[in-house]
Design an enzyme around this catalytic site. Structure first.
Site, PDB file in Angstrom:
ATOM      1  N   HIS A  92      23.715 -12.109 -37.229  1.00  0.00           N
ATOM      2  CA  HIS A  92      23.757 -13.098 -36.151  1.00  0.00           C
ATOM      3  C   HIS A  92      23.042 -12.536 -34.925  1.00  0.00           C
ATOM      4  O   HIS A  92      22.918 -11.327 -34.765  1.00  0.00           O
ATOM      5  CB  HIS A  92      25.205 -13.425 -35.775  1.00  0.00           C
ATOM      6  CG  HIS A  92      25.918 -14.266 -36.797  1.00  0.00           C
ATOM      7  ND1 HIS A  92      27.148 -14.837 -36.557  1.00  0.00           N
ATOM      8  CD2 HIS A  92      25.556 -14.636 -38.053  1.00  0.00           C
ATOM      9  CE1 HIS A  92      27.517 -15.537 -37.628  1.00  0.00           C
ATOM     10  NE2 HIS A  92      26.586 -15.420 -38.553  1.00  0.00           N
ATOM     11  N   GLU A 125      23.848 -12.322 -31.660  1.00  0.00           N
ATOM     12  CA  GLU A 125      24.615 -11.458 -30.761  1.00  0.00           C
ATOM     13  C   GLU A 125      24.825 -10.085 -31.404  1.00  0.00           C
ATOM     14  O   GLU A 125      24.756  -9.047 -30.744  1.00  0.00           O
ATOM     15  CB  GLU A 125      25.984 -12.076 -30.455  1.00  0.00           C
ATOM     16  CG  GLU A 125      25.935 -13.476 -29.853  1.00  0.00           C
ATOM     17  CD  GLU A 125      26.065 -14.567 -30.912  1.00  0.00           C
ATOM     18  OE1 GLU A 125      25.424 -14.467 -31.981  1.00  0.00           O
ATOM     19  OE2 GLU A 125      26.810 -15.526 -30.665  1.00  0.00           O
ATOM     20  N   CYS A 141      30.323 -17.068 -32.609  1.00  0.00           N
ATOM     21  CA  CYS A 141      31.201 -17.503 -33.703  1.00  0.00           C
ATOM     22  C   CYS A 141      32.564 -16.835 -33.604  1.00  0.00           C
ATOM     23  O   CYS A 141      32.691 -15.710 -33.114  1.00  0.00           O
ATOM     24  CB  CYS A 141      30.557 -17.209 -35.055  1.00  0.00           C
ATOM     25  SG  CYS A 141      30.270 -15.462 -35.393  1.00  0.00           S
ATOM     26  N   CYS A 190      31.125 -12.691 -33.952  1.00  0.00           N
ATOM     27  CA  CYS A 190      30.457 -12.234 -32.721  1.00  0.00           C
ATOM     28  C   CYS A 190      31.413 -12.201 -31.531  1.00  0.00           C
ATOM     29  O   CYS A 190      31.288 -11.348 -30.651  1.00  0.00           O
ATOM     30  CB  CYS A 190      29.259 -13.118 -32.433  1.00  0.00           C
ATOM     31  SG  CYS A 190      27.990 -12.947 -33.702  1.00  0.00           S
TER      32      CYS A 190
HETATM   33 ZN   LIG Z   1      28.094 -14.863 -34.854  1.00  0.00          ZN
END
Ligand SMILES: [Zn+2]
Length: 150
Positions: free
Chosen positions: A52, A54, A80, A91
């Site tokens: 992801h 981040e 998320c 994240c």
């Molecule tokens: Zn995430």
């Protein structure tokens, strides 16, 4: 010297455009800023198919980097709060663990993959300052038009 929230979010949106398109995942960009300068960037699937934005940015900094405590993370999408890859932290948890105290997002996660993302709620509960930039939500969504955003 330091850019405005809008400028940093535009930078995150540029990064989101670099994401390899995936049929089952959002394209997101993230920038971590401390003391008015960019200290790390990331975008979805930057280093592997599951990473992801981040996470990709945080992975570029040492966990004990002293700048994290005064950093802001700009993410085009709400971080998320749960993820399909159970071996990886959401994240939201990564941001809390890093000690980042300010998060700026452009749009909230729709119910495309997760029925109810509680990233923002969880960050707020933990005392993180969360700012939303709805003016930039359309630009941040642009590279996600292939997904069901209802
Ligand atoms: Zn995430």
């Amino acid at each position: 010297m330091s850019g405005t929230d809008q400028q940093w979010m535009r930078r995150a949106i540029e990064l989101a455009r670099l994401c390899p398109t995936a049929p089952g995942a959002f394209s997101v960009g993230a920038v971590i800023v401390a003391d008015g300068v960019e200290i790390a960037t990331g975008y979805s699937r930057e280093s592997d198919p599951k990473v992801h934005a981040e996470e990709a940015a945080l992975d570029k900094l040492a966990a004990d980097d002293p700048r994290l405590a005064r950093a802001t993370i700009y993410s085009t999408l709400e971080p998320c709060s749960e993820r399909a890859t159970k071996t990886r932290l959401p994240c939201t948890d990564r941001i809390l663990r890093a000690g980042i105290s300010r998060v700026v997002i452009a749009w909230r996660e729709p119910a495309t993959f997760v029925a109810d993302c509680v990233g923002v709620e969880k960050l707020l509960q933990s005392g993180v300052d969360v700012t939303e930039l709805p003016d930039l939500a359309q630009d941040a969504m642009e590279m996600n038009r292939h997904l069901d955003l209802s």
